[in-house]
Write a protein that holds these residues in place. Structure first.
Motif, mmCIF file in Angstrom:
data_model
loop_
_atom_site.group_PDB
_atom_site.id
_atom_site.type_symbol
_atom_site.label_atom_id
_atom_site.label_comp_id
_atom_site.label_asym_id
_atom_site.label_seq_id
_atom_site.Cartn_x
_atom_site.Cartn_y
_atom_site.Cartn_z
ATOM 1 N N ARG A 123 20.184 8.331 -16.813
ATOM 2 C CA ARG A 123 19.455 9.285 -17.654
ATOM 3 C C ARG A 123 18.112 8.681 -18.034
ATOM 4 N NH1 ARG A 123 24.971 10.456 -20.998
ATOM 5 N NH2 ARG A 123 25.706 12.235 -19.773
ATOM 6 N N LYS A 124 17.044 9.414 -17.736
ATOM 7 C CA LYS A 124 15.670 8.902 -17.863
ATOM 8 C C LYS A 124 15.425 8.290 -19.240
ATOM 9 C CE LYS A 124 10.922 10.600 -17.014
ATOM 10 N NZ LYS A 124 10.178 11.809 -16.559
ATOM 11 N N VAL A 125 14.960 7.051 -19.216
ATOM 12 C CA VAL A 125 14.729 6.301 -20.447
ATOM 13 C C VAL A 125 13.322 6.568 -20.998
ATOM 14 C CG1 VAL A 125 14.371 3.942 -21.294
ATOM 15 C CG2 VAL A 125 16.448 4.512 -19.995
ATOM 16 N N LEU A 127 10.446 8.775 -21.564
ATOM 17 C CA LEU A 127 10.065 10.190 -21.555
ATOM 18 C C LEU A 127 8.595 10.307 -21.932
ATOM 19 C CD1 LEU A 127 13.135 11.715 -23.450
ATOM 20 C CD2 LEU A 127 12.716 11.728 -20.973
ATOM 21 N N PRO A 128 7.736 10.724 -21.019
ATOM 22 C CA PRO A 128 6.313 10.833 -21.343
ATOM 23 C C PRO A 128 6.019 12.144 -22.072
ATOM 24 C CG PRO A 128 6.657 11.500 -19.092
ATOM 25 C CD PRO A 128 8.023 11.109 -19.633
ATOM 26 N N GLY A 129 4.756 12.275 -22.491
ATOM 27 C CA GLY A 129 4.307 13.541 -23.066
ATOM 28 C C GLY A 129 4.531 13.635 -24.557
ATOM 29 N N HIS A 130 4.874 14.815 -25.041
ATOM 30 C CA HIS A 130 4.836 15.129 -26.471
ATOM 31 C C HIS A 130 5.902 16.168 -26.771
ATOM 32 C CE1 HIS A 130 2.370 18.704 -25.194
ATOM 33 N NE2 HIS A 130 2.280 17.912 -24.147
ATOM 34 N N GLU A 136 -5.101 20.132 -27.514
ATOM 35 C CA GLU A 136 -6.110 19.228 -26.950
ATOM 36 C C GLU A 136 -5.915 19.005 -25.447
ATOM 37 O OE1 GLU A 136 -8.555 17.607 -29.044
ATOM 38 O OE2 GLU A 136 -7.809 19.237 -30.322
ATOM 39 N N ARG A 137 -4.758 19.340 -24.944
ATOM 40 C CA ARG A 137 -4.463 19.076 -23.531
ATOM 41 C C ARG A 137 -4.788 20.283 -22.663
ATOM 42 N NH1 ARG A 137 -0.055 14.859 -22.667
ATOM 43 N NH2 ARG A 137 0.144 13.931 -24.719
ATOM 44 N N ALA A 138 -5.186 19.998 -21.432
ATOM 45 C CA ALA A 138 -5.463 21.080 -20.480
ATOM 46 C C ALA A 138 -4.171 21.803 -20.109
ATOM 47 C CB ALA A 138 -6.131 20.503 -19.237
ATOM 48 N N VAL A 168 13.721 7.387 -12.975
ATOM 49 C CA VAL A 168 13.141 8.727 -12.859
ATOM 50 C C VAL A 168 11.671 8.687 -13.280
ATOM 51 C CG1 VAL A 168 13.230 11.127 -13.658
ATOM 52 C CG2 VAL A 168 15.366 9.878 -13.288
ATOM 53 N N CYS A 169 10.816 9.076 -12.394
ATOM 54 C CA CYS A 169 9.383 9.339 -12.597
ATOM 55 C C CYS A 169 8.648 8.320 -13.464
ATOM 56 C CB CYS A 169 9.170 10.753 -13.107
ATOM 57 S SG CYS A 169 7.428 11.223 -12.926
ATOM 58 N N ASN A 170 8.409 8.664 -14.734
ATOM 59 C CA ASN A 170 7.592 7.786 -15.582
ATOM 60 C C ASN A 170 8.175 6.382 -15.686
ATOM 61 O OD1 ASN A 170 6.802 6.861 -18.671
ATOM 62 N ND2 ASN A 170 5.160 7.943 -17.605
ATOM 63 N N ASP A 171 9.497 6.238 -15.529
ATOM 64 C CA ASP A 171 10.123 4.903 -15.539
ATOM 65 C C ASP A 171 9.448 3.962 -14.536
ATOM 66 O OD1 ASP A 171 12.321 5.423 -17.363
ATOM 67 O OD2 ASP A 171 13.409 6.408 -15.727
ATOM 68 N N ARG A 172 8.915 4.537 -13.433
ATOM 69 C CA ARG A 172 8.382 3.673 -12.371
ATOM 70 C C ARG A 172 7.136 2.912 -12.789
ATOM 71 N NH1 ARG A 172 5.867 8.519 -11.523
ATOM 72 N NH2 ARG A 172 4.277 8.910 -9.955
ATOM 73 N N ARG A 173 6.530 3.345 -13.891
ATOM 74 C CA ARG A 173 5.299 2.681 -14.344
ATOM 75 C C ARG A 173 5.583 1.484 -15.237
ATOM 76 N NH1 ARG A 173 1.453 6.521 -12.964
ATOM 77 N NH2 ARG A 173 2.245 8.652 -12.883
ATOM 78 N N TRP A 174 6.854 1.272 -15.596
ATOM 79 C CA TRP A 174 7.227 0.232 -16.556
ATOM 80 C C TRP A 174 7.918 -0.918 -15.853
ATOM 81 C CZ3 TRP A 174 5.415 0.943 -21.409
ATOM 82 C CH2 TRP A 174 4.977 2.226 -21.718
ATOM 83 N N TYR A 193 10.136 11.931 -8.686
ATOM 84 C CA TYR A 193 9.087 12.156 -9.681
ATOM 85 C C TYR A 193 8.429 13.529 -9.521
ATOM 86 C CZ TYR A 193 5.895 10.526 -5.910
ATOM 87 O OH TYR A 193 5.223 10.358 -4.722
ATOM 88 N N ASN A 194 7.811 13.982 -10.625
ATOM 89 C CA ASN A 194 6.906 15.149 -10.667
ATOM 90 C C ASN A 194 5.677 14.656 -11.402
ATOM 91 O OD1 ASN A 194 8.500 18.191 -10.468
ATOM 92 N ND2 ASN A 194 9.791 16.410 -10.863
ATOM 93 N N THR A 195 4.580 14.439 -10.725
ATOM 94 C CA THR A 195 3.396 13.924 -11.415
ATOM 95 C C THR A 195 2.214 14.862 -11.215
ATOM 96 O OG1 THR A 195 4.170 11.653 -11.153
ATOM 97 C CG2 THR A 195 1.842 11.965 -11.685
ATOM 98 N N PRO A 196 1.665 15.384 -12.317
ATOM 99 C CA PRO A 196 0.493 16.262 -12.188
ATOM 100 C C PRO A 196 -0.661 15.555 -11.470
ATOM 101 C CG PRO A 196 1.430 16.404 -14.398
ATOM 102 C CD PRO A 196 2.142 15.283 -13.702
ATOM 103 N N SER A 197 -1.398 16.309 -10.657
ATOM 104 C CA SER A 197 -2.517 15.728 -9.894
ATOM 105 C C SER A 197 -3.712 15.444 -10.773
ATOM 106 C CB SER A 197 -2.947 16.697 -8.789
ATOM 107 O OG SER A 197 -1.848 17.046 -7.994
HETATM 108 N N1 CDT Z 1 7.695 13.556 -14.814
HETATM 109 C C1 CDT Z 1 6.980 12.528 -15.308
HETATM 110 O O1 CDT Z 1 7.515 11.620 -15.913
HETATM 111 N N2 CDT Z 1 5.648 12.591 -15.107
HETATM 112 C C2 CDT Z 1 4.763 11.603 -15.671
HETATM 113 C C3 CDT Z 1 3.478 12.253 -16.020
HETATM 114 C C4 CDT Z 1 2.823 11.514 -17.082
HETATM 115 S S1 CDT Z 1 1.545 12.431 -17.823
HETATM 116 C C5 CDT Z 1 2.196 12.947 -19.311
HETATM 117 C C6 CDT Z 1 4.494 10.407 -14.764
HETATM 118 O O2 CDT Z 1 4.471 9.288 -15.285
HETATM 119 O O3 CDT Z 1 4.261 10.569 -13.571
#
Ligand code: CDT
Length: 309
Positions: A123-125, A127-130, A136-138, A168-174, A193-197
């Motif tokens: 279970r994703k540890v 969690l990005p965002g708000h 303020e965000r697009a 899962v996704c954002n976890d990969r940055r840590w 992952y799902n990452t906005p462009s």
């Molecule tokens: N799904 C996910 O974790 N996406 C994030 C977007 C971060 S921007 C709020 C990511 O790290 O790719």
């Protein structure tokens, strides 16, 4: 003793808000057909693989929120995927939104072995965002609103001839994500992952820089922990919102050995040997000989930055 394995990232193109689970699962089983033709043993699907990336939508009606979640796995919609994978003897990673019987919401991934048995859950540890609508965000990224932080840590499992872990996704940055699994001898990390462009808070950050950050994080995690990583995107334009592709497979030297070229449903395959993790694990990243935990206390005792006086 070599431990060969054919692994694949099954990238998903966009899933529109109106697309049904059944239609999505048909696309995933088509990717399984391709994987079978390519003699693949293990396939990594993406984060929230069954629906559009719904955390971009601000919702206040809990029934509407819950409609994006799965109450059991497998269920009627996903059973064809489990059955086809077992018939093909293909193991897989699948990300989905999980609603537990006691009402908890998680951004979850499961590990399924080559006989169709669920052998692991993560279970994703991170969690990005708000959690509230942000003017303020697009665009919105409301993972903190819809999910609780994962409560299972970063376990690994002995399966398919090796030691497998998930994130899962954002976890990969840590770096902590990979290191906790590295300390359990992980040999293959599966991640979707799902990452906005685009960056909702930084208009001039281009997709190339965002792809660079993605590759940098995954390749570093692979190298520093002497593990393979299979990273799979959901990408393309979902209801007007672009997500980048860049699915890739990295080896324990941190090199990319397969990479997606499109932003659509696309299977990328690599023939790997899990024993290729050993050299770096026994030399430069032999944790037992080289780590200095007496200097790492801040990693677990502190969350934010503490500036010097
Ligand atoms: N799904 C996910 O974790 N996406 C994030 C977007 C971060 S921007 C709020 C990511 O790290 O790719």
């Amino acid at each position: 003793m070599p431990r060969p394995l054919r692994v694949a990232a099954a990238q998903s193109g966009p899933i529109q808000r109106a697309e049904s689970r059944q239609a999505v699962v048909k696309r995933l089983t088509d990717l399984l057909d391709q994987a079978h033709a390519a003699k693949v043993d293990f396939v990594v699907f993406t984060e929230l693989a069954l629906t559009t990336f719904f955390p971009r939508w601000y919702m206040t009606d809990q029934a509407e929120v819950d409609s994006w979640f799965e109450r059991e796995m497998p269920n009627a919609a996903t059973r064809p995927l489990f059955e086809k994978a077992a018939a093909y003897k293909i193991g897989f990673y699948l990300g989905y939104a999980e609603l537990t019987p006691d009402g908890h919401h998680y951004n979850t991934a499961i590990l399924v072995d080559r006989d169709g048995r669920i052998v692991g859950k993560y279970r994703k540890v991170h969690l990005p965002g708000h959690s509230e609508f942000d003017n303020e965000r697009a665009f919105q990224h409301l993972e903190k609103r819809y999910f609780e932080p994962g409560n299972l840590g970063f376990p690994v499992w002995r399966t398919m001839g090796g030691i497998f872990g998930m994130c899962v996704c954002n976890d990969r940055r840590w770096p902590e994500t990979y290191r906790v699994m590295g300390l359990q001898g992980v040999e293959l990390v599966a991640l979707g992952y799902n990452t906005p462009s685009t960056n909702s808070q930084k208009a001039d950050e281009g997709v190339e820089k965002r792809l660079f950050h993605h590759r940098l994080s995954v390749q570093a995690g692979a190298y520093q922990n002497a593990t393979f990583v299979v990273a799979t995107a959901k990408c393309g334009v979902e209801d007007g919102h672009p997500l980048f592709g860049g699915s890739l497979i990295a080896n324990p030297d941190g090199e990319i050995i397969a990479e997606a070229r499109t932003e659509d449903d696309e299977l990328i395959v690599a023939a790997i040997d899990l024993d290729d993790t050993r050299f770096n694990k026994e030399t430069i990243f032999d944790f037992k000989r080289h780590r200095r935990t007496e200097h790492y206390g801040r990693i677990t005792s502190q969350v934010g930055v503490e500036l010097p006086k």
